[in-house]
Design an enzyme around this catalytic site. Structure first.
Site, PDB file in Angstrom:
ATOM      1  N   ARG A  46     -18.479 -84.958 -14.543  1.00 28.36           N
ATOM      2  CA  ARG A  46     -17.498 -85.152 -13.194  1.00 28.36           C
ATOM      3  C   ARG A  46     -16.236 -84.074 -13.911  1.00 28.36           C
ATOM      4  O   ARG A  46     -15.842 -83.175 -13.069  1.00 28.36           O
ATOM      5  CB  ARG A  46     -17.103 -86.408 -13.062  1.00 28.36           C
ATOM      6  CG  ARG A  46     -16.011 -86.358 -12.037  1.00 28.36           C
ATOM      7  CD  ARG A  46     -15.715 -87.654 -11.227  1.00 28.36           C
ATOM      8  NE  ARG A  46     -16.160 -88.946 -12.141  1.00 28.36           N
ATOM      9  CZ  ARG A  46     -15.655 -89.551 -12.947  1.00 28.36           C
ATOM     10  NH1 ARG A  46     -14.418 -89.077 -13.429  1.00 28.36           N
ATOM     11  NH2 ARG A  46     -15.909 -90.627 -13.687  1.00 28.36           N
ATOM     12  N   TYR A  98      -9.460 -74.682  12.090  1.00 26.77           N
ATOM     13  CA  TYR A  98     -10.742 -75.353  11.824  1.00 26.77           C
ATOM     14  C   TYR A  98     -10.794 -76.655  12.208  1.00 26.77           C
ATOM     15  O   TYR A  98      -9.905 -77.456  11.652  1.00 26.77           O
ATOM     16  CB  TYR A  98     -11.172 -75.082  10.526  1.00 26.77           C
ATOM     17  CG  TYR A  98     -12.630 -75.442  10.199  1.00 26.77           C
ATOM     18  CD1 TYR A  98     -13.731 -74.917  10.769  1.00 26.77           C
ATOM     19  CD2 TYR A  98     -12.855 -76.786   9.297  1.00 26.77           C
ATOM     20  CE1 TYR A  98     -15.150 -75.516  10.393  1.00 26.77           C
ATOM     21  CE2 TYR A  98     -13.823 -77.295   9.140  1.00 26.77           C
ATOM     22  CZ  TYR A  98     -15.262 -76.853   9.670  1.00 26.77           C
ATOM     23  OH  TYR A  98     -16.361 -77.147   9.385  1.00 26.77           O
ATOM     24  N   ASP A 170      -6.615 -70.919   4.102  1.00 26.81           N
ATOM     25  CA  ASP A 170      -8.100 -70.864   4.147  1.00 26.81           C
ATOM     26  C   ASP A 170      -8.500 -69.494   4.424  1.00 26.81           C
ATOM     27  O   ASP A 170      -8.496 -68.976   5.322  1.00 26.81           O
ATOM     28  CB  ASP A 170      -8.299 -71.797   5.053  1.00 26.81           C
ATOM     29  CG  ASP A 170      -9.784 -72.102   5.567  1.00 26.81           C
ATOM     30  OD1 ASP A 170     -10.657 -71.297   5.084  1.00 26.81           O
ATOM     31  OD2 ASP A 170     -10.242 -73.090   6.203  1.00 26.81           O
ATOM     32  N   LYS A 195     -19.906 -70.632   3.046  1.00 27.66           N
ATOM     33  CA  LYS A 195     -19.950 -69.699   4.339  1.00 27.66           C
ATOM     34  C   LYS A 195     -20.392 -68.065   3.604  1.00 27.66           C
ATOM     35  O   LYS A 195     -21.388 -68.219   2.956  1.00 27.66           O
ATOM     36  CB  LYS A 195     -18.700 -69.524   5.178  1.00 27.66           C
ATOM     37  CG  LYS A 195     -18.317 -70.818   5.406  1.00 27.66           C
ATOM     38  CD  LYS A 195     -19.098 -71.636   6.553  1.00 27.66           C
ATOM     39  CE  LYS A 195     -18.823 -72.882   6.817  1.00 27.66           C
ATOM     40  NZ  LYS A 195     -17.450 -73.402   7.243  1.00 27.66           N
TER      41      LYS A 195
HETATM   42  C1  LIG Z   1     -16.669 -74.676   7.313  1.00 31.45           C
HETATM   43  C2  LIG Z   1     -15.276 -74.198   7.207  1.00 31.45           C
HETATM   44  C3  LIG Z   1     -14.487 -75.180   6.402  1.00 31.45           C
HETATM   45  C4  LIG Z   1     -15.205 -76.388   5.873  1.00 31.45           C
HETATM   46  O1  LIG Z   1     -15.999 -76.241   4.860  1.00 31.45           O
HETATM   47  P1  LIG Z   1     -17.301 -77.137   4.512  1.00 31.45           P
HETATM   48  O2  LIG Z   1     -17.814 -76.383   3.407  1.00 31.45           O
HETATM   49  O3  LIG Z   1     -18.068 -77.292   5.448  1.00 31.45           O
HETATM   50  O4  LIG Z   1     -16.651 -78.509   3.989  1.00 31.45           O
HETATM   51  C5  LIG Z   1     -13.051 -75.001   6.349  1.00 31.45           C
HETATM   52  N1  LIG Z   1     -12.641 -73.922   6.602  1.00 31.45           N
HETATM   53  C6  LIG Z   1     -13.147 -73.214   7.575  1.00 31.45           C
HETATM   54  C7  LIG Z   1     -12.434 -71.714   8.065  1.00 31.45           C
HETATM   55  C8  LIG Z   1     -14.680 -73.234   7.728  1.00 31.45           C
HETATM   56  O5  LIG Z   1     -15.278 -72.169   8.309  1.00 31.45           O
END
Ligand SMILES: *Cc1c(COP(=O)(O)O)cnc(C)c1O
Length: 379
Positions: A46, A98, A170, A195
């Site tokens: 962890r 998001y 983000d 992504k």
């Molecule tokens: C998908 C996404 C998230 C969340 O991420 P996960 O890996 O699905 O938990 C946060 N911000 C944006 C812009 C995203 O596209």
């Protein structure tokens, strides 16, 4: 080192015990100690895992971050940032955030006494009006999802710092290939690694990077206390995926540009959202802070009804109807019914996210096939 070289080599050494050129998957929960407290830097998985450490160094390098940590998901990375706050602290974020982040902020963390305000961050004045000495964090997302609005990271960071607030970005939509928020003055960069960074639609993971020792220590403490860690096999898959991040992003950008222009000239399309257009309202900022415009595009058809949108969505043969983005294959989504369903309709409409808006995550297929699929789906 430049980006492509870093993607392949930063933080990555042949395995010292065997010479294996690829980072091994250390599928272990614990590590044998030579004596109580005498170990090789790894105690319990962890807290640390060698496969994870390699990946963390690699992504940190791509973001020009001194420190990097990988998390079980993008949301758990975001959650870790919010957990550094205290009841009474205030956060300012953007109106077209998001959907999952909006849900986390308002439905989970507001009940613990943290206040979230959502403003249109494209205009700095809105941030200046909302900010106070209780504001501890500005949470930026740019380009925004799904309207591809661009927020000026440098300008917002300057204002945040004037008031003693930290600034987090983000950076999921841009990927580190197109944008590096820390270089623009932000304190924290967050990714849904799921992504573009992983890029193959086979892993859920998050990342936080910073140059601030104290912030990184807090992240480490929270992660070790809460346990939102990614597994070693997933870390291996992401290390592998990153080796082509620069090549994938080049093709995402090329295909994105062709499709954005094609849609714009399409007789049945009313509006196209893509920051690469010279007349996009934030094109200058996009050009200033990004090295390309990516493969995310949204559009509204002239027949602006939910029925027409659903008919088009049902007609795609190559673009797959799915949530998520940033993978090698092209995806199409309906934000109002899918990713943004948890945002109340009134709030959605105010920020321009109509019922018929369609979002494309343009993949790296051959462009002629993608265009043909779009044309037959629009009909
Ligand atoms: C998908 C996404 C998230 C969340 O991420 P996960 O890996 O699905 O938990 C946060 N911000 C944006 C812009 C995203 O596209």
């Amino acid at each position: 080192m430049k980006f492509g070289t870093k993607a392949l080599h930063a933080g990555i050494e042949p395995d010292p015990s065997t010479g294996a050129i690829m980072t091994p998957i250390f599928q272990t929960s614990t590590y044998v100690q030579d004596g109580p407290g005498i170990h090789k830097g790894f105690e319990y998985a962890r807290t640390q895992n060698p496969t994870r450490s390699v990946l963390e160094k690699n992504i940190a390098s791509l973001e020009n971050a001194t420190f990097g940590r990988c998390f079980a998901s993008g949301m758990s990375a975001t959650e870790t940032v919010i957990k550094t706050l205290r009841p009474g602290d205030e956060v300012i974020s953007t109106g077209d955030l998001y959907g999952g982040s909006f849900r986390l902020f308002t439905q989970l963390f507001e009940q613990f006494g943290i206040k979230f305000t959502f403003v249109d961050m494209r205009d700095v004045k809105n941030v200046e009006e909302a900010i106070s000495n209780k504001t501890k964090l500005l949470w930026i997302e740019t380009p925004t999802n799904p309207l591809l609005n661009i927020i000026d990271i440098e300008q917002i960071s300057t204002i945040g710092h004037k008031y003693g607030a930290k600034v987090a970005v983000d950076n999921t939509f841009a990927s580190p290939y197109l944008q590096n928020p820390l270089d623009l003055g932000a304190d924290i960069v967050m990714h849904s690694v799921t992504k573009y960074i992983a890029g193959h639609s086979d892993v859920i993971m998050g990342f936080l990077g910073t140059n601030d020792t104290a912030i990184d220590e807090q992240f480490g403490f929270i992660q070790n206390s809460s346990g939102a860690v990614p597994g070693p096999q997933d870390c291996f898959l992401v290390i592998r995926g990153i080796k082509t991040l620069h090549l994938r992003m080049q093709r995402h950008c090329e295909n994105g540009e062709v499709i954005a222009n094609h849609l714009r000239n399409h007789p049945k399309v009313d509006k196209v959202f893509w920051p690469g257009f010279k007349d996009h309202p934030n094109h200058d900022i996009a050009t200033k802070q990004m090295r390309g415009f990516g493969g995310m595009i949204s559009f509204i058809q002239k027949e602006d009804t939910i029925e027409k949108a659903e008919k088009t969505l049902g007609s795609f043969k190559l673009f797959s109807l799915a949530e998520s983005l940033g993978g090698v294959e092209s995806l199409v989504g309906h934000p109002a019914g899918m990713t943004h369903a948890s945002i109340p309709k009134e709030k959605r409409i105010v920020s321009g996210l109509t019922d018929s808006l369609i979002r494309l995550s343009v993949g790296i297929e051959d462009i002629d096939d993608l265009i043909a699929d779009l044309d037959q789906a629009i009909g």
